[in-house]
Design a protein around this motif. Structure first.
Motif, PDB file in Angstrom:
ATOM      1  N   LEU A 335      -8.588  51.356  17.519  1.00  0.00           N
ATOM      2  CA  LEU A 335      -9.812  50.866  18.160  1.00  0.00           C
ATOM      3  C   LEU A 335     -11.049  51.379  17.429  1.00  0.00           C
ATOM      4  O   LEU A 335     -11.440  52.541  17.572  1.00  0.00           O
ATOM      5  N   PRO A 336     -11.688  50.531  16.631  1.00  0.00           N
ATOM      6  CA  PRO A 336     -12.930  50.927  15.957  1.00  0.00           C
ATOM      7  C   PRO A 336     -14.083  51.060  16.947  1.00  0.00           C
ATOM      8  O   PRO A 336     -14.200  50.272  17.882  1.00  0.00           O
ATOM      9  N   VAL A 337     -14.910  52.059  16.717  1.00  0.00           N
ATOM     10  CA  VAL A 337     -16.112  52.278  17.512  1.00  0.00           C
ATOM     11  C   VAL A 337     -17.318  52.045  16.606  1.00  0.00           C
ATOM     12  O   VAL A 337     -17.513  52.755  15.622  1.00  0.00           O
ATOM     13  N   VAL A 338     -18.091  51.025  16.946  1.00  0.00           N
ATOM     14  CA  VAL A 338     -19.238  50.632  16.131  1.00  0.00           C
ATOM     15  C   VAL A 338     -20.511  50.916  16.906  1.00  0.00           C
ATOM     16  O   VAL A 338     -20.620  50.560  18.086  1.00  0.00           O
ATOM     17  N   TYR A 339     -21.480  51.517  16.257  1.00  0.00           N
ATOM     18  CA  TYR A 339     -22.745  51.832  16.927  1.00  0.00           C
ATOM     19  C   TYR A 339     -23.625  50.594  17.021  1.00  0.00           C
ATOM     20  O   TYR A 339     -23.725  49.800  16.079  1.00  0.00           O
ATOM     21  N   SER A 340     -24.277  50.460  18.179  1.00  0.00           N
ATOM     22  CA  SER A 340     -25.211  49.360  18.400  1.00  0.00           C
ATOM     23  C   SER A 340     -26.388  49.890  19.194  1.00  0.00           C
ATOM     24  O   SER A 340     -26.213  50.603  20.190  1.00  0.00           O
ATOM     25  N   ASP A 341     -27.602  49.540  18.785  1.00  0.00           N
ATOM     26  CA  ASP A 341     -28.797  50.099  19.414  1.00  0.00           C
ATOM     27  C   ASP A 341     -29.165  49.422  20.730  1.00  0.00           C
ATOM     28  O   ASP A 341     -29.880  50.000  21.546  1.00  0.00           O
ATOM     29  N   SER A 342     -28.707  48.184  20.931  1.00  0.00           N
ATOM     30  CA  SER A 342     -29.111  47.457  22.133  1.00  0.00           C
ATOM     31  C   SER A 342     -28.108  46.350  22.435  1.00  0.00           C
ATOM     32  O   SER A 342     -27.264  45.999  21.600  1.00  0.00           O
ATOM     33  N   LEU A 343     -28.231  45.789  23.632  1.00  0.00           N
ATOM     34  CA  LEU A 343     -27.384  44.662  23.997  1.00  0.00           C
ATOM     35  C   LEU A 343     -27.635  43.482  23.071  1.00  0.00           C
ATOM     36  O   LEU A 343     -26.688  42.799  22.649  1.00  0.00           O
ATOM     37  N   ASP A 344     -28.898  43.246  22.736  1.00  0.00           N
ATOM     38  CA  ASP A 344     -29.215  42.139  21.832  1.00  0.00           C
ATOM     39  C   ASP A 344     -28.551  42.328  20.476  1.00  0.00           C
ATOM     40  O   ASP A 344     -28.020  41.370  19.889  1.00  0.00           O
ATOM     41  N   ASP A 345     -28.559  43.558  19.965  1.00  0.00           N
ATOM     42  CA  ASP A 345     -27.907  43.839  18.683  1.00  0.00           C
ATOM     43  C   ASP A 345     -26.403  43.609  18.780  1.00  0.00           C
ATOM     44  O   ASP A 345     -25.783  43.089  17.848  1.00  0.00           O
ATOM     45  N   SER A 346     -25.821  44.016  19.905  1.00  0.00           N
ATOM     46  CA  SER A 346     -24.376  43.816  20.104  1.00  0.00           C
ATOM     47  C   SER A 346     -24.029  42.326  20.121  1.00  0.00           C
ATOM     48  O   SER A 346     -23.037  41.900  19.521  1.00  0.00           O
ATOM     49  N   ILE A 347     -24.833  41.551  20.793  1.00  0.00           N
ATOM     50  CA  ILE A 347     -24.591  40.108  20.864  1.00  0.00           C
ATOM     51  C   ILE A 347     -24.657  39.488  19.476  1.00  0.00           C
ATOM     52  O   ILE A 347     -23.797  38.678  19.088  1.00  0.00           O
ATOM     53  N   GLU A 348     -25.656  39.868  18.701  1.00  0.00           N
ATOM     54  CA  GLU A 348     -25.784  39.330  17.343  1.00  0.00           C
ATOM     55  C   GLU A 348     -24.618  39.777  16.470  1.00  0.00           C
ATOM     56  O   GLU A 348     -24.140  39.009  15.622  1.00  0.00           O
ATOM     57  N   PHE A 349     -24.134  40.985  16.671  1.00  0.00           N
ATOM     58  CA  PHE A 349     -22.975  41.479  15.912  1.00  0.00           C
ATOM     59  C   PHE A 349     -21.748  40.623  16.217  1.00  0.00           C
ATOM     60  O   PHE A 349     -21.027  40.191  15.316  1.00  0.00           O
ATOM     61  N   VAL A 350     -21.496  40.378  17.493  1.00  0.00           N
ATOM     62  CA  VAL A 350     -20.339  39.565  17.894  1.00  0.00           C
ATOM     63  C   VAL A 350     -20.451  38.163  17.312  1.00  0.00           C
ATOM     64  O   VAL A 350     -19.470  37.597  16.799  1.00  0.00           O
ATOM     65  N   SER A 375     -24.847  33.822  25.951  1.00  0.00           N
ATOM     66  CA  SER A 375     -25.116  33.998  24.516  1.00  0.00           C
ATOM     67  C   SER A 375     -23.868  33.981  23.643  1.00  0.00           C
ATOM     68  O   SER A 375     -23.945  33.632  22.462  1.00  0.00           O
ATOM     69  N   ILE A 376     -22.720  34.380  24.208  1.00  0.00           N
ATOM     70  CA  ILE A 376     -21.508  34.532  23.396  1.00  0.00           C
ATOM     71  C   ILE A 376     -20.484  33.470  23.768  1.00  0.00           C
ATOM     72  O   ILE A 376     -20.123  33.319  24.934  1.00  0.00           O
ATOM     73  N   SER A 377     -20.019  32.745  22.765  1.00  0.00           N
ATOM     74  CA  SER A 377     -18.960  31.762  22.959  1.00  0.00           C
ATOM     75  C   SER A 377     -17.619  32.429  22.653  1.00  0.00           C
ATOM     76  O   SER A 377     -17.425  32.996  21.583  1.00  0.00           O
ATOM     77  N   SER A 378     -16.708  32.358  23.613  1.00  0.00           N
ATOM     78  CA  SER A 378     -15.379  32.956  23.440  1.00  0.00           C
ATOM     79  C   SER A 378     -14.387  32.175  24.289  1.00  0.00           C
ATOM     80  O   SER A 378     -14.779  31.445  25.205  1.00  0.00           O
ATOM     81  N   GLY A 379     -13.095  32.350  23.986  1.00  0.00           N
ATOM     82  CA  GLY A 379     -12.077  31.654  24.775  1.00  0.00           C
ATOM     83  C   GLY A 379     -12.174  31.995  26.245  1.00  0.00           C
ATOM     84  O   GLY A 379     -12.120  31.131  27.120  1.00  0.00           O
ATOM     85  N   GLY A 380     -12.299  33.283  26.547  1.00  0.00           N
ATOM     86  CA  GLY A 380     -12.460  33.776  27.908  1.00  0.00           C
ATOM     87  C   GLY A 380     -13.377  34.981  27.895  1.00  0.00           C
ATOM     88  O   GLY A 380     -13.708  35.523  26.833  1.00  0.00           O
ATOM     89  N   MET A 381     -13.803  35.405  29.057  1.00  0.00           N
ATOM     90  CA  MET A 381     -14.721  36.544  29.143  1.00  0.00           C
ATOM     91  C   MET A 381     -14.466  37.296  30.438  1.00  0.00           C
ATOM     92  O   MET A 381     -14.216  36.688  31.485  1.00  0.00           O
TER      93      MET A 381
END
Length: 454
Positions: A335-350, A375-381
């Motif tokens: 399980l990789p742990v990636v740093y993200s400064d904000s929810l917006d940054d996390s969404i853009e990363f995904v 904001s995020i398109s995925s099979g399920g959430m």
């Protein structure tokens, strides 16, 4: 061509599609055989993946039995033609959607949940009235054999049959003209399946995977860590919807890692390797692939491996977008742990990756939940948990884009394996001559009528 494949294929082609009574009888026989062979199924899953009895029963056996019981209760309702509105210019008329079987279905199953992911599509295909050939995964040989035993003993081969084997047998099956193909596995093979289906214009479902993220902004890090540990390391991480990586603010990392360690110990003890509840990697090839992804200098938790037992401990590693472990779906207990400064940054990363099969977000406010969902398109959430959406038969399960196409479970399976045939029944009363030539003096009137009806 394998004579057995030819014999089974031709026998099914020559059989009529299943009536309602046939379908219920077949599913009852399948249910009885699964119940009678429960101990054999558990033993096979233990041999192939070292699955605990609890995991095997919950995610494999009971999942199938629940699906059968749902179909038995609801099938008559699902099969009933659905009446829809008929256009006024064609009244009197009755318009309906009829659900008819495709005919003959090929199910190609994977190795990670080898029983469930062979049997649940089979149940859906039979519910819709089809005949089925099931190709279990050769990478889970004990379970492949028990699937063969269950289906062969419960059902006539002209209704459902099993073809065991590897690439050669799968290739032979794909050279035949099926009416529908259902494949669960990886995208590389999915493209091969799709190319084979295209030769005959065969419709298909692809249940694939991808890098399913877990975004964390919640203040409730303890419960988030607990639910992620469970969802990630169920079946030793070999789950298509397991969290593939964590996105978290640097300030929350220490508390999240401490909570994760606590729950790993609580679930699997200090000696995880000795735990009866922790699985093993399917084979040496996947063991080697996963071991090579562990950067010892980046390990936060775990990192222990034992090839003789195909054991890899639950492992958390620091990572970023350029890390080797972030290139492809992991499909294992890393399980990789990636740093993200904000929810917006996390969404853009995904969104910088292909659309995942699942997305998990541990967030507190309704605004954050809404933002992730929209904001995020995925099979399920799932919001504030992991993998539990699979247990709700009222939700479709499937991917989008690189994570697959088509969705099933419950009534969605019935519809997936059914052709929705449009039927309009007209009367010989009240003939409207407006649609017949000559048209020259009718255009103005037709325009006025269409405007009134629109």
């Amino acid at each position: 061509m394998d004579n057995n494949i030819t014999t089974v294929y031709c026998a099914q082609k020559g059989r009529d599609n299943l009536t309602y009574e046939d379908r219920i009888s077949v599913l009852q026989a399948l249910e009885s055989e699964i119940r009678a062979r429960e101990s054999e199924i558990l033993a096979a899953l233990k041999a192939d993946l070292n699955k605990s009895a609890f995991e095997s029963y919950l995610s494999e056996i009971d999942f199938c039995l629940h699906e059968i019981n749902l179909v038995k209760k609801k099938l008559k309702k699902w099969m009933k033609p659905k009446r829809v509105f008929s256009p006024l210019p064609f009244m009197p008329a009755r318009s309906e959607i009829h659900y008819e079987p495709y005919g003959q279905v090929l199910v190609i199953a994977p190795w990670n949940y080898p029983f469930q992911l062979a049997i649940v599509p089979l149940i859906g295909a039979i519910a819709a009235g089809n005949k089925v050939i099931v190709k279990p995964s050769e990478m889970a040989p004990a379970t492949s054999k028990v699937i063969n035993d269950v289906i062969t003993n419960a059902l006539d081969s002209d209704i459902a049959a099993v073809i065991e084997g590897g690439v050669e047998e799968t290739t032979e099956l794909l050279n035949l003209k099926f009416d529908y193909i259902f494949y669960t596995g990886n995208g590389h093979v999915g493209r091969i399946i799709m190319a084979a289906a295209a030769k005959n214009l065969t419709p298909l479902t692809l249940e694939l995977g991808g890098k399913s993220p877990a975004i964390i902004t919640t203040k409730n890090l303890d419960l988030a860590a607990k639910r992620i540990v469970w969802g990630k390391f169920f079946n030793a991480g070999q789950t298509c919807v397991a969290p593939d990586y964590i996105l978290i603010n640097r300030k929350d990392e220490d508390r999240f890692i401490a909570a994760s360690k606590k729950y790993l110990t609580q679930f699997y003890s200090e000696e995880i390797k000795s735990s009866r509840d922790y699985g093993r990697i399917i084979n040496e090839r996947h063991f080697d692939r996963l071991s090579a992804l562990i950067d010892k200098n980046s390990v936060l938790i775990g990192g222990d491996v034992d090839k003789s037992q195909l054991y890899i401990s639950p492992t958390y590693v620091k990572a970023n977008k350029d890390s080797a472990i972030m290139k492809d779906e992991i499909f294992g207990p890393l399980l990789p742990v990636v740093y993200s400064d904000s929810l917006d940054d996390s969404i853009e990363f995904v969104k910088s990756y292909d659309k995942p099969l699942a997305c998990y977000a541990f967030v507190d406010s309704s605004g954050e939940k809404k933002k992730v969902i929209e904001s995020i398109s995925s099979g399920g959430m799932v919001i504030n948990d992991t993998i539990v959406h699979l247990s709700n038969e009222k939700l479709p399960f499937g991917g989008v884009g690189e994570s697959g196409m088509g969705a099933y479970h419950g009534e969605f399976s019935f519809k997936l394996f059914s052709h929705e045939k449009a039927v309009m029944k007209r009367s010989f009363c009240l003939e409207n001559d407006l649609r017949y030539p000559p048209y020259e003096k009718k255009v103005s009137l037709v325009r006025k009528i269409m405007n009134l009806l629109s």
